[in-house]
Design a protein around this motif. Sequence first.
Motif, short mmCIF file in Angstrom:
data_model
loop_
_atom_site.label_atom_id
_atom_site.label_comp_id
_atom_site.label_asym_id
_atom_site.label_seq_id
_atom_site.Cartn_x
_atom_site.Cartn_y
_atom_site.Cartn_z
N GLU C 178 -27.92 -63.89 65.56
CA GLU C 178 -27.97 -62.52 66.07
C GLU C 178 -29.29 -62.12 66.73
O GLU C 178 -29.34 -61.16 67.48
CB GLU C 178 -27.71 -61.54 64.91
N SER C 179 -30.39 -62.85 66.42
CA SER C 179 -31.71 -62.31 66.78
C SER C 179 -31.86 -62.05 68.27
O SER C 179 -32.63 -61.18 68.67
CB SER C 179 -32.82 -63.25 66.30
N ALA C 180 -31.14 -62.77 69.13
CA ALA C 180 -31.34 -62.58 70.57
C ALA C 180 -30.59 -61.38 71.12
O ALA C 180 -30.65 -61.11 72.32
CB ALA C 180 -30.91 -63.86 71.32
N HIS C 181 -29.86 -60.63 70.26
CA HIS C 181 -28.99 -59.58 70.78
C HIS C 181 -29.37 -58.18 70.34
O HIS C 181 -28.52 -57.29 70.26
CB HIS C 181 -27.53 -59.86 70.39
N ASN C 182 -30.66 -57.97 70.00
CA ASN C 182 -31.14 -56.62 69.66
C ASN C 182 -30.29 -55.92 68.62
O ASN C 182 -29.94 -54.76 68.77
CB ASN C 182 -31.16 -55.75 70.91
N TYR C 204 -25.31 -50.74 53.69
CA TYR C 204 -25.84 -49.51 54.29
C TYR C 204 -25.35 -49.33 55.71
O TYR C 204 -25.06 -48.22 56.14
CB TYR C 204 -27.37 -49.58 54.35
N GLY C 205 -25.33 -50.42 56.47
CA GLY C 205 -25.01 -50.29 57.88
C GLY C 205 -26.23 -50.03 58.74
O GLY C 205 -26.10 -49.80 59.93
N ASP C 206 -27.45 -50.02 58.14
CA ASP C 206 -28.65 -49.87 58.97
C ASP C 206 -28.84 -51.11 59.84
O ASP C 206 -29.40 -51.05 60.92
CB ASP C 206 -29.90 -49.58 58.14
N ILE C 207 -28.37 -52.25 59.34
CA ILE C 207 -28.35 -53.49 60.13
C ILE C 207 -26.92 -54.00 60.06
O ILE C 207 -26.37 -54.14 58.97
CB ILE C 207 -29.29 -54.55 59.53
N ALA C 208 -26.32 -54.24 61.23
CA ALA C 208 -24.94 -54.74 61.25
C ALA C 208 -24.81 -55.68 62.43
O ALA C 208 -25.43 -55.46 63.48
CB ALA C 208 -23.95 -53.58 61.35
N PRO C 209 -24.02 -56.74 62.27
CA PRO C 209 -23.89 -57.71 63.35
C PRO C 209 -23.20 -57.10 64.56
O PRO C 209 -22.32 -56.24 64.40
CB PRO C 209 -23.03 -58.81 62.74
N VAL C 210 -23.56 -57.53 65.77
CA VAL C 210 -22.91 -57.02 66.98
C VAL C 210 -22.23 -58.13 67.78
O VAL C 210 -21.36 -57.84 68.58
CB VAL C 210 -23.91 -56.27 67.89
N THR C 211 -22.63 -59.37 67.59
CA THR C 211 -21.98 -60.44 68.35
C THR C 211 -20.68 -60.85 67.66
O THR C 211 -20.57 -60.77 66.44
CB THR C 211 -22.89 -61.68 68.44
N PRO C 212 -19.69 -61.29 68.42
CA PRO C 212 -18.42 -61.74 67.81
C PRO C 212 -18.67 -62.83 66.77
O PRO C 212 -18.12 -62.77 65.66
CB PRO C 212 -17.62 -62.27 69.00
#
Lengths: 278, 278, 278, 278
Positions: C178-182, C204-212
């Motif tokens: 995930e690190s490359a996708h802000n 918490y949802g303060d950090i959540a994955p965004v890439t498929p």
Amino acid sequence: MDNNNRRSLTPFQRKWHDIIFEANTPAGKLFDVILLVLILLSVIVIMMESVASLGTRFGIWFRVLEWLFTIVFTLEFIFRIYCSYRPRAYIFSFYGLIDLLCILPMYLEFIFGGAHFLLIIRVLRLLRVLRIFKLVQFINESQQLVLAMKNSRRKIGVFFFFIILLTIVLGSLMYVIESAHNSGFTSIPISVYWAVVTLTTVGYGDIAPVTPLGQAFSAMIMIMGYAIIAVPTGIVTVEMNRIRSKNEVSMQVCPNCMREGHDIDAVYCKYCGSKMEK
Amino acid sequence: MDNNNRRSLTPFQRKWHDIIFEANTPAGKLFDVILLVLILLSVIVIMMESVASLGTRFGIWFRVLEWLFTIVFTLEFIFRIYCSYRPRAYIFSFYGLIDLLCILPMYLEFIFGGAHFLLIIRVLRLLRVLRIFKLVQFINESQQLVLAMKNSRRKIGVFFFFIILLTIVLGSLMYVIESAHNSGFTSIPISVYWAVVTLTTVGYGDIAPVTPLGQAFSAMIMIMGYAIIAVPTGIVTVEMNRIRSKNEVSMQVCPNCMREGHDIDAVYCKYCGSKMEK
Amino acid sequence: MDNNNRRSLTPFQRKWHDIIFEANTPAGKLFDVILLVLILLSVIVIMMESVASLGTRFGIWFRVLEWLFTIVFTLEFIFRIYCSYRPRAYIFSFYGLIDLLCILPMYLEFIFGGAHFLLIIRVLRLLRVLRIFKLVQFINESQQLVLAMKNSRRKIGVFFFFIILLTIVLGSLMYVIESAHNSGFTSIPISVYWAVVTLTTVGYGDIAPVTPLGQAFSAMIMIMGYAIIAVPTGIVTVEMNRIRSKNEVSMQVCPNCMREGHDIDAVYCKYCGSKMEK
Amino acid sequence: MDNNNRRSLTPFQRKWHDIIFEANTPAGKLFDVILLVLILLSVIVIMMESVASLGTRFGIWFRVLEWLFTIVFTLEFIFRIYCSYRPRAYIFSFYGLIDLLCILPMYLEFIFGGAHFLLIIRVLRLLRVLRIFKLVQFINESQQLVLAMKNSRRKIGVFFFFIILLTIVLGSLMYVIESAHNSGFTSIPISVYWAVVTLTTVGYGDIAPVTPLGQAFSAMIMIMGYAIIAVPTGIVTVEMNRIRSKNEVSMQVCPNCMREGHDIDAVYCKYCGSKMEK
């Protein structure tokens, strides 16, 4: 099952019945594996169509594929009825209904737009996977799970009834506390939804209390939820324990002292030492 | 229940007592079903009124309906007292208090605005549903659940006491760590609220640590929470297991002292020593 | 406790020892109740000071009160040492250390600003509440809980060790994905924190994955977490079950047939029918 | 293990074999402790490099250190093969594969950028810590945990299979309900991810239903999740209980057939029928 009420099949029908409904012959196994692959492909196509970037580019191809799959599954469904000893029984069986549900949405879309995404229900046909690959052990285990759920259905039913009443009352109290402070508790149904989200410890955070009183009350609800979440776990654990125990103690009685409770691998009675009959 | 202290009723009162308080006669069952429908309608009306878009359009109708329901339930409450053998006992019983609470908020609203939403407590009257439909099995199951909670109330009480102390200490530590970094830990009470949200694994995310130290400390709290959440589950499971086991105790009665509760493998009565019949 | 190493006290000291350390006499009980009230007040004052709106308005008063409480508790601590039979043992006991920790932060603040909020640790002194009010039943229950935790400490230790290794590995994998996708996975420690938040189901949802790929991997982690969260629950439940069972079967042996396993209320041996000695 | 297929080692190899593979001698223990420290340092360096503020300032130093650690671990790996009695068996053993995986990513980075962060997998080498410090008790406990997981792997497998089918169906239904309302349910895979997040009670809140129908349906899913989360807990608890009980089985050995596993109340051997000594 009894063999009454079975209609007689032609040799052609009988041959295909064995291929379609049984998985003992090589041909039957091959049929089932092809079916599984088609189901998986069909599910993947529906999923891909729903992704916007793919849906707009390859939309037309996905539609064609979906129609193809639907036609294949429709023919299969008709053929199943044709080869069945008791067509009516098949149609109204668990698998028969799923087979029907898996083709209907495509035709329903002429009436309701977007309905074809419900085709995803085809994934339930994968339940056959257990039967096809003769995963007997797994079937046994899954029956134990289902049995545990079944035996505890009444307790869980009562539990759900209490939970629903509780969330309605708690949600309404929070609505009275929070509604004047622009905190997302905009109506009682929304507040009940919040109460469910909180009591089940899901906690999205899309709605969260902002007033000190609301937060104190929420904290109380959460701590109470600690005890509540223990209830279904307790119910299911106890039920599984019983099923497990029953499976493990032999029903044998010692022919000499007539005592029970012997282990399954016992050869001699552990109380009087006389030989036991197998 | 003993029949002392019962006042004598006129035939009219007695007839209605059977209709209102019992559900054995067709008339009694009809009365209860009508009551249930009214309660459900009343709850739905209150819920709908709270939805802004509906509340502004049909507000006046909802108020009229709520007054109607309140008047009906008030009359029912008075009539219940009138037909009761022991009016005082009824008023102070569990159901009597709920019946009272279900009409009070409407009158209280003359004093406190918005109080009428508390009418939703009427939903608790649905608890009667179990009794009305003779769902004896369910009553038995729910009594087992209640008994399990009752037996474990002391352990759960101690557990809650520890949890409250723990969340106060953990919340304050997080306040000291995070308060200088604008991360939502604005006061100790808020931080204690955060600690409850975290330990119970609800995790709204409305408040979340932002400093590396705070995040490391939170991670420790969460892993610790793993062990903590196991405690109430363990308590309730063990309690349910015991209740279940007791129910599996032999149904035998000692032929001499007539006492029950013997183990299944008992040969002699454990109370009087006389031989038991197999 | 043995009475060796006890220093001899003057009658004055002995009298106060009974008041301070015991809760049997009316004076002793009174002393403890006053202490509890002071502790509660002190905790409330610290909490209120931390609330910004109150802290700025009444700040000076809160400081005065906190100094007052600290002086009282310091005097109490010195007096406890003075009246103790074994001062050293008291200071290094669990309660002694808490008593010391409850006054230290105020003095530490001359060195570290903000430290006085740690005074909140005073809330732990409320643990005495169980002893004071002779809530023997509750003490017994809490000892059972503590014993269950103690017996399972090794299993839970091993479990925590695995969880820590697992979260480090899972967190790093997510960082690579995930690190490359802000998406908030800005470093490995942050990603490990995310893995803890996810595996414990806090979310918490303060950090959540965004890439498929990240979302698919997260979904796998969560489903795996289902099995993991069951482990501590299983450990604690089994331990509690054993403690419970031990407490319930009498250690008595039948004087005639010498068999064990009798219920606590048994008067006669359930195997041979002979009378048992109480 | 049998001693066949063992190649013969030179005295030099044999000496080092004992140091590297055993932890009984002081030299062996020292070797392991140094290794542990190097592993920990290596993991910390990788973690620190991933933190942006540190990575940019000390990046070059971290790279140098990582190459150093990798060279050391590579030499260690080669030396382990050189000193092993059965090199092939070592390489394909659990620890051998981890040792290899712990050096590969550094070399892989010539092909895939960023791959070196996977070096963090070195943390798994810490599993040796249990063996090195002779934490026999802990090894025993961890074996019990692993055994419980192993015994319940089929039930958990079936459970996971159901969960995956269920989340696909529920996610798709939510997609049909919510997709038209801009609420984050942008595709079926995303909706399935949401279903997993919700059923496992993680609840990030990055995707949450906004339509009344979607919220009502979610609330139903959550309440259903209550019963579902109880299943793995039940499975593992029952399994642990059995392992625990088995450990409590009598340690007696039959004097005739020498078999173990007798119940504590057994008088005669259940395998050969000979009397057992009490």
